[in-house]
Design a protein around this motif. Sequence first.
Motif, short mmCIF file in Angstrom:
data_model
loop_
_atom_site.label_atom_id
_atom_site.label_comp_id
_atom_site.label_asym_id
_atom_site.label_seq_id
_atom_site.Cartn_x
_atom_site.Cartn_y
_atom_site.Cartn_z
N LEU A 32 0.83 -1.20 0.00
CA LEU A 32 0.00 0.00 0.00
C LEU A 32 0.87 1.25 0.00
CD1 LEU A 32 -2.78 -1.01 2.56
CD2 LEU A 32 -2.96 -0.94 0.08
N THR A 33 0.49 2.20 -0.84
CA THR A 33 1.26 3.44 -0.92
C THR A 33 0.70 4.46 0.09
OG1 THR A 33 -0.22 4.45 -2.55
CG2 THR A 33 1.58 3.07 -3.41
N LYS A 34 1.44 5.55 0.22
CA LYS A 34 0.99 6.64 1.09
C LYS A 34 -0.37 7.15 0.61
CE LYS A 34 2.38 11.18 2.80
NZ LYS A 34 3.39 12.25 2.74
N ASN A 35 -0.52 7.27 -0.71
CA ASN A 35 -1.79 7.70 -1.29
C ASN A 35 -2.92 6.74 -0.95
OD1 ASN A 35 -1.76 10.18 -2.52
ND2 ASN A 35 -2.10 9.37 -4.57
N ASN A 36 -2.64 5.42 -1.07
CA ASN A 36 -3.65 4.43 -0.69
C ASN A 36 -4.11 4.68 0.75
OD1 ASN A 36 -1.75 1.91 -2.39
ND2 ASN A 36 -3.66 2.80 -3.12
N TRP A 37 -3.14 4.83 1.65
CA TRP A 37 -3.46 5.02 3.07
C TRP A 37 -4.26 6.30 3.30
CZ3 TRP A 37 -3.65 1.49 6.59
CH2 TRP A 37 -2.82 0.36 6.50
N ILE A 38 -3.83 7.38 2.69
CA ILE A 38 -4.51 8.67 2.89
C ILE A 38 -5.98 8.57 2.46
CG2 ILE A 38 -4.68 11.05 2.03
CD1 ILE A 38 -1.55 11.06 2.00
N PHE A 39 -6.20 8.06 1.25
CA PHE A 39 -7.57 8.03 0.74
C PHE A 39 -8.43 6.96 1.41
CE2 PHE A 39 -5.61 10.58 -2.64
CZ PHE A 39 -6.48 11.67 -2.57
N LEU A 40 -7.82 5.85 1.82
CA LEU A 40 -8.59 4.84 2.56
C LEU A 40 -8.97 5.36 3.95
CD1 LEU A 40 -6.74 1.58 1.50
CD2 LEU A 40 -9.03 2.35 0.81
N ILE A 41 -8.07 6.10 4.58
CA ILE A 41 -8.38 6.70 5.88
C ILE A 41 -9.48 7.76 5.73
CG2 ILE A 41 -7.45 8.20 7.71
CD1 ILE A 41 -4.78 6.58 7.35
N LEU A 42 -9.36 8.61 4.71
CA LEU A 42 -10.41 9.61 4.47
C LEU A 42 -11.75 8.94 4.18
CD1 LEU A 42 -8.45 12.25 2.35
CD2 LEU A 42 -9.28 12.51 4.71
N SER A 43 -11.72 7.87 3.40
CA SER A 43 -12.94 7.12 3.10
C SER A 43 -13.54 6.51 4.38
CB SER A 43 -12.64 6.01 2.08
OG SER A 43 -13.77 5.20 1.88
N ALA A 44 -12.68 5.99 5.24
CA ALA A 44 -13.16 5.41 6.50
C ALA A 44 -13.79 6.47 7.39
CB ALA A 44 -12.00 4.72 7.23
N ILE A 45 -13.19 7.63 7.45
CA ILE A 45 -13.75 8.73 8.25
C ILE A 45 -15.11 9.14 7.68
CG2 ILE A 45 -13.46 11.16 8.88
CD1 ILE A 45 -10.37 10.53 8.98
N ALA A 46 -15.18 9.28 6.36
CA ALA A 46 -16.45 9.64 5.73
C ALA A 46 -17.51 8.57 5.97
CB ALA A 46 -16.25 9.87 4.23
N THR A 47 -17.12 7.30 5.87
CA THR A 47 -18.06 6.20 6.12
C THR A 47 -18.56 6.24 7.56
OG1 THR A 47 -17.01 4.78 4.47
CG2 THR A 47 -18.31 3.68 6.17
N GLY A 48 -17.63 6.42 8.49
CA GLY A 48 -18.02 6.47 9.90
C GLY A 48 -19.00 7.61 10.18
N LEU A 49 -18.71 8.78 9.66
CA LEU A 49 -19.61 9.92 9.86
C LEU A 49 -20.96 9.67 9.19
CD1 LEU A 49 -17.06 12.83 9.41
CD2 LEU A 49 -18.21 12.14 11.53
N SER A 50 -20.93 9.08 8.00
CA SER A 50 -22.17 8.74 7.31
C SER A 50 -23.01 7.79 8.16
CB SER A 50 -21.85 8.10 5.95
OG SER A 50 -23.02 7.60 5.34
N TRP A 51 -22.39 6.78 8.70
CA TRP A 51 -23.13 5.80 9.53
C TRP A 51 -23.68 6.44 10.79
CZ3 TRP A 51 -19.51 0.92 9.49
CH2 TRP A 51 -19.50 0.37 8.21
N ILE A 52 -22.89 7.28 11.42
CA ILE A 52 -23.35 7.95 12.65
C ILE A 52 -24.62 8.75 12.36
CG2 ILE A 52 -22.83 9.83 14.27
CD1 ILE A 52 -19.86 8.80 14.15
N PHE A 53 -24.58 9.55 11.30
CA PHE A 53 -25.75 10.37 10.98
C PHE A 53 -26.90 9.54 10.44
CE2 PHE A 53 -22.27 13.61 10.62
CZ PHE A 53 -22.63 14.30 11.78
N TYR A 54 -26.60 8.49 9.69
CA TYR A 54 -27.64 7.61 9.15
C TYR A 54 -28.39 6.91 10.29
CZ TYR A 54 -29.74 3.96 6.23
OH TYR A 54 -30.62 3.11 5.59
N PHE A 55 -27.66 6.38 11.23
CA PHE A 55 -28.29 5.68 12.36
C PHE A 55 -29.10 6.65 13.21
CE2 PHE A 55 -26.43 1.89 11.14
CZ PHE A 55 -26.71 0.87 12.03
N ARG A 56 -28.59 7.85 13.43
CA ARG A 56 -29.34 8.84 14.20
C ARG A 56 -30.62 9.20 13.46
NH1 ARG A 56 -27.20 12.10 18.20
NH2 ARG A 56 -26.09 10.16 18.54
N ALA A 57 -30.52 9.40 12.15
CA ALA A 57 -31.71 9.72 11.35
C ALA A 57 -32.72 8.57 11.37
CB ALA A 57 -31.31 10.05 9.92
N LEU A 58 -32.23 7.34 11.26
CA LEU A 58 -33.13 6.19 11.30
C LEU A 58 -33.84 6.07 12.65
CD1 LEU A 58 -31.30 3.19 9.60
CD2 LEU A 58 -33.39 4.32 8.83
#
Length: 140
Positions: free
Chosen positions: A62-88
């Motif tokens: 895995l490259t530095k770019n892979n790590w950066i974008f996978l971490i950003l994706s994970a953060i976005a996913t986590g925030l999406s889930w938090i708000f999705y579950f609260r909305a549900l």
Amino acid sequence: MPSWLIFAILSAVFAALTAIFAKAGLKDINSDLAMAIRTVIILFIAWGIVFFRGYTSQLSSLTKNNWIFLILSAIATGLSWIFYFRALQVGKVAAVSAIDKGSIVLTVLLAFIFLKEPITLRTVIAITLIASGMLVMALK
């Protein structure tokens, strides 16, 4: 039928089940706790698949770019889930899911801006219909 289409259909089916099961599972508990439980289970499933298929050897490539974008994706996913579950927890599944699918419109626009993916007349018509349908479903 192309494999990507099969996977996309399965994704849609399981996304629908996710909303129904989550709403039922949120009864009388905090949405953050429910999301955390769900995340732990997903963690075990994901790593189980990686170990079962022997993909752990790819970690070192895995490259530095892979790590950066996978971490950003994970953060976005986590925030999406938090708000999705609260909305549900407080909203109706149909309305919450419809608005959540508004991410399609945002994804197309962001893909155009950041990934230089083309937007055709067909795409404009499609995202307009999706956005309209989202509003019809979500608003009373």
